[in-house]
Enzyme design. Sequence first.
Site, PDB file in Angstrom:
ATOM      1  N   HIS A 147       0.818  -1.213   0.000  1.00 25.19           N
ATOM      2  CA  HIS A 147       0.000   0.000   0.000  1.00 25.19           C
ATOM      3  C   HIS A 147       0.855   1.267   0.000  1.00 25.19           C
ATOM      4  O   HIS A 147       0.317   2.382  -0.072  1.00 25.19           O
ATOM      5  CB  HIS A 147      -0.936   0.013   1.220  1.00 25.19           C
ATOM      6  CG  HIS A 147      -0.238   0.170   2.535  1.00 25.19           C
ATOM      7  ND1 HIS A 147       0.100  -0.907   3.331  1.00 25.19           N
ATOM      8  CD2 HIS A 147       0.210   1.259   3.194  1.00 25.19           C
ATOM      9  CE1 HIS A 147       0.705  -0.477   4.423  1.00 25.19           C
ATOM     10  NE2 HIS A 147       0.789   0.835   4.358  1.00 25.19           N
TER      11      HIS A 147
ATOM     12  N   ASP B 294      -0.191  -7.551   0.795  1.00 23.90           N
ATOM     13  CA  ASP B 294       0.323  -6.211   1.071  1.00 23.90           C
ATOM     14  C   ASP B 294       1.848  -6.211   0.997  1.00 23.90           C
ATOM     15  O   ASP B 294       2.540  -6.081   2.006  1.00 23.90           O
ATOM     16  CB  ASP B 294      -0.152  -5.713   2.436  1.00 23.90           C
ATOM     17  CG  ASP B 294       0.030  -4.204   2.592  1.00 23.90           C
ATOM     18  OD1 ASP B 294       0.493  -3.558   1.633  1.00 23.90           O
ATOM     19  OD2 ASP B 294      -0.288  -3.671   3.667  1.00 23.90           O
TER      20      ASP B 294
ATOM     21  N   GLY C 289       3.946   5.775   8.958  1.00 20.41           N
ATOM     22  CA  GLY C 289       5.344   5.859   8.553  1.00 20.41           C
ATOM     23  C   GLY C 289       6.103   4.576   8.812  1.00 20.41           C
ATOM     24  O   GLY C 289       7.173   4.351   8.254  1.00 20.41           O
TER      25      GLY C 289
ATOM     26  N   SER D 158       4.909   1.653   8.034  1.00 21.57           N
ATOM     27  CA  SER D 158       4.511   0.688   7.011  1.00 21.57           C
ATOM     28  C   SER D 158       5.703   0.154   6.244  1.00 21.57           C
ATOM     29  O   SER D 158       6.589   0.913   5.838  1.00 21.57           O
ATOM     30  CB  SER D 158       3.541   1.332   6.014  1.00 21.57           C
ATOM     31  OG  SER D 158       2.250   1.377   6.533  1.00 21.57           O
TER      32      SER D 158
END
Length: 459
Positions: free
Chosen positions: A210, A240, A321, A323
């Site tokens: 993402h 993801d 942040g 991720s």
Amino acid sequence: MRHARRRVVRRVTRLAAVGGLLLGGTMVTHAVASEPGAPDAVPFSTASPADGDASGPGAGLVQRLGTSRTAGSWVGEDGRTVVAVTDEEAAAEVRAAGAEPKMVRHSMDDFDSATRTLSSAPRVPGTAWMKDYRSNQVVVRGDSTVSADDWSSLTEVADGIGDFVRMERVEGTFTTRLAGGLPVLSTAGRCSAGFNVTDGRREFILTAGHCGPQGSVWFSDDGGRRKVGTTVGGSFPGDDYSLIAYDGGKAGENAGVVAVGGGKGMRITGVADPAVGQRIFRSGSTSGLRDGEVTALDVTVNYPEGTVGGLIESDVCAEPGDSGGPMFSEGIALGVTSGGSGDCRSGGITYFQPVTKALADLDLKLIVAPEADGGSPSPAPSQAQGAAAPDAATPGSSPPVRGILPDPSTLVSRLADPRNVGPGLLVMGGSLVALVASRWIRAEQDRKAYRRQYSATWG
């Protein structure tokens, strides 16, 4: 006498200016030469889930006994592997293997049937469901964005499945953690670098899907001067994960190390799937290094952007942040940060994309670090850290690192960066001005002297 002094001053000024030009040129040359470029090749090793049975004894027993006789496994507080079983014969086999059996009513087949039913219901953003092996239940969660009507409809679906489905409301919202490891930035936002991977020719960063669509350009600084690479593929929603291809094709120094803050990193020596109850560590560019425990596997989360399945759930915190940042334990790569709820002040839930699934889908291998003495990497623990109590687990070995992400700058970009060559250019500029000024002053004085002599001669 006055003319002699002037000549001395001019000569000293010219010599100083020439010396300044030479000094400034030396400073610029040194600054450019000292900038690390992307190396042509860096020795490293690779690892993949197929390199060994890193799934642990619990997963192996569950696979051997079958989904109709088991309902998952986890690491107990004493470090022993616990396997949920539905009959005494399966329990005896678990004991013979050195693990602890726990008798339960519902099997993994029941869990799978329940989650299929939930997945076929109308999608409700802000919900998630997971298989809670320890309570022998399927848990459905709804965040603060889920309306009363949607929650009521989902509860009716759960009631139709059976009493082993538990409904829970949670605070906060389930969101992807786009704003660990080091920050990478693009127009899509800020994420964290995960693990370095390779196809045998090129090297990539494995991060969250993402974080940005294919074609997103990533930098390691806010000014957009240090390009890291470009997103070249991935999967989101559904999964993801995504790949950032390094601009220079190589990950560079410390390719098998993940940053954990303070100029330090953790050596990554293998890859595996985690076990429920296992202590894990997560690194992110916003909240740094944090630890927690795996609470569930094969979790489905309905983010606002879409549904992602097969995730790892943990009680470790994360913030925007983080991720894409790495999740690991004992130096073993386990996942990259996907999303969750809460923050690192109040706590929360965090979900991770399993690294093994991403590597298998992309046909890539993980880049792992050699030993400190330059030898081969340590093999992945054969029991996925299940032989040690969760409290005894550590992130892994911690070497000092000088930088995980390379700076594949060209000569032109280094010259344009005032932080690298600014002092040298300033000295050269000042010296050049002084040299030009001294030449102009001398020319002007000669012109005036000539005019005086001409006037005296022809006056």
